[in-house]
Motif scaffolding. Sequence first.
Motif, PDB file in Angstrom:
ATOM      1  N   TYR A  95       0.827  -1.202   0.000  1.00  0.00           N
ATOM      2  CA  TYR A  95       0.000   0.000   0.000  1.00  0.00           C
ATOM      3  C   TYR A  95       0.864   1.256   0.000  1.00  0.00           C
ATOM      4  O   TYR A  95       0.636   2.185  -0.786  1.00  0.00           O
ATOM      5  N   LEU A  96       1.875   1.304   0.860  1.00  0.00           N
ATOM      6  CA  LEU A  96       2.738   2.483   0.939  1.00  0.00           C
ATOM      7  C   LEU A  96       3.512   2.686  -0.363  1.00  0.00           C
ATOM      8  O   LEU A  96       3.668   3.812  -0.844  1.00  0.00           O
ATOM      9  N   ARG A  97       3.975   1.580  -0.944  1.00  0.00           N
ATOM     10  CA  ARG A  97       4.745   1.658  -2.187  1.00  0.00           C
ATOM     11  C   ARG A  97       3.871   2.187  -3.321  1.00  0.00           C
ATOM     12  O   ARG A  97       4.276   3.082  -4.072  1.00  0.00           O
ATOM     13  N   GLU A  98       2.658   1.648  -3.452  1.00  0.00           N
ATOM     14  CA  GLU A  98       1.778   2.061  -4.541  1.00  0.00           C
ATOM     15  C   GLU A  98       1.244   3.476  -4.356  1.00  0.00           C
ATOM     16  O   GLU A  98       0.866   4.142  -5.316  1.00  0.00           O
ATOM     17  N   SER A  99       1.228   3.949  -3.098  1.00  0.00           N
ATOM     18  CA  SER A  99       0.753   5.301  -2.807  1.00  0.00           C
ATOM     19  C   SER A  99       1.882   6.321  -2.809  1.00  0.00           C
ATOM     20  O   SER A  99       1.643   7.509  -2.577  1.00  0.00           O
TER      21      SER A  99
END
Length: 380
Positions: free
Chosen positions: A128-132
Motif C-alpha cells: 500500500y505504501l509503495r503504490e501510494s
Amino acid sequence: MNRIAIVHEWFTTMAGSEKVVEQICHLYPEADVFAVFADPDMVSRTRFLQGRRLRTTFIQDLPKARTAFRSYLPLMPLAVEQLDLSGYDLVISSAHAVAKGVLTGPDQLHISYVHSPIRYAWDLQHQYLRESGLDRGLKGWIAKWMLHKIRLWDYRTAAGVDHFVANSRFIGRRIHKVYGRSADVIYPPVDVDAFELCADKDDYYLTASRLVPYKRMDLIVQAFAQMPDKRLVVIGDGPEMPKLKAAAAPNIELLGYQEFSVLKHHLQCARAFVFAAEEDFGITPVEAQACGTPVIAFGRGGALETVVMSPDPAQATGVFFPEQTVESLVEAVRVFESHPEGFRPEVCRRHAERFSVDQFRQSFSAYVTARVTEFRESLR
C-alpha cells in the motif's frame, strides 16, 4: 433479540461488502443501519437503504468528505466509537476497516462479518505504501506512524467481538494471524441467478476487473502477448489502462468499461476466464462459473476455495498457476488446453451455486440464530 443494529464502514459504491450488507438487511428488515460515512447519492438510489433508519458519524459533515472521505482514515476509529449502540441487543458489523470497533456491553451480542482485517495496516502495508508513493520521506514516516496506531487500535477492539465470521478460509487464517481469534466461514452472496448457463463457447479468453495494480491485469496482457495464436478480451478501466495499451498485441482487445449486459455476454461465451489477483474471495470467477465458463486463476487466496482443479471432469472447474509470472500463466493456459476431457459447463454452474444468495441467507440466518440462542442461555 429485540433490537438489531447493522454497522458498515461506508456506503459509496455497491461493491462486494455492500452486497453482503444488502442481504443482512434483507434478513433483518427492522434493523437500524450505522456507518462512518454514507454518500447521499448512493443512499437515494439503493433500495435496501431507503426507508431505513441510517445514522452516520461526524465524518459525514467534514469538509470534502463526499469526495475524499478516505483521507479521514486517522479519525475513523474515534468516529466509529461515537456511534451509540447501547439500545441494541444484537450488533452485526460488516468490517474491512473500522466497523468492528463499535462499543458494546456485556449484555449485547456482537457478531462481526469480516471481509478482511484492515489490509493496508497489516500484511499489505508495504504494498500500500509503495503504490501510494508513501514508502519514503516525511510523509512516508507519518503514514507509517498512523498505520502503527491503527494496528494497535484494531487489535485491541477485536476483544469487543463475540464471534468472528470470515468470508473465506483465507480470511479466517488472516483473522487468526492478526487477532489470535478463530472465525467461522460463511461465503459471501453471489447473484448466480443473474448469469445464465451457456454451453456454446467462442475461441477467446476473457479477463475483467478494475485496472489497478494488485489485480495484475498487466501480467495477463503480457502473457497473452507471448501467445499470438490465442485471443484475449479485457474488460475494465482504471489507472493501469495506459500500461496495458503499451503491452497489448494484435491478439488482445481492450474494451474498457462495459455495461453489465456486455460483461455477462462475454462471461458466457468465453473459453475461460483468467484471474491473476490474490483476492480475499473473488466474486467474478464465481460469476464466470455460473455462466458455465471455467477459470484459470492464480493459486492463492480465495480462488483456491471457489475454483476446483481436478483430473475428474465431474468436479473440475479450472486450473491454477502457482506464481504471478508470465511463464507460470502461459504454462497454465497450456495445461488448461490439454485437460484430457475438457471442462463441463454444467459442472461449473453447479459449483457456482454453492455461493448463491439463497445459500448465504440460509447459512447466515442459521448462524446468527444459533449464536443468539447460546448467548441468551449464557445470561441466565
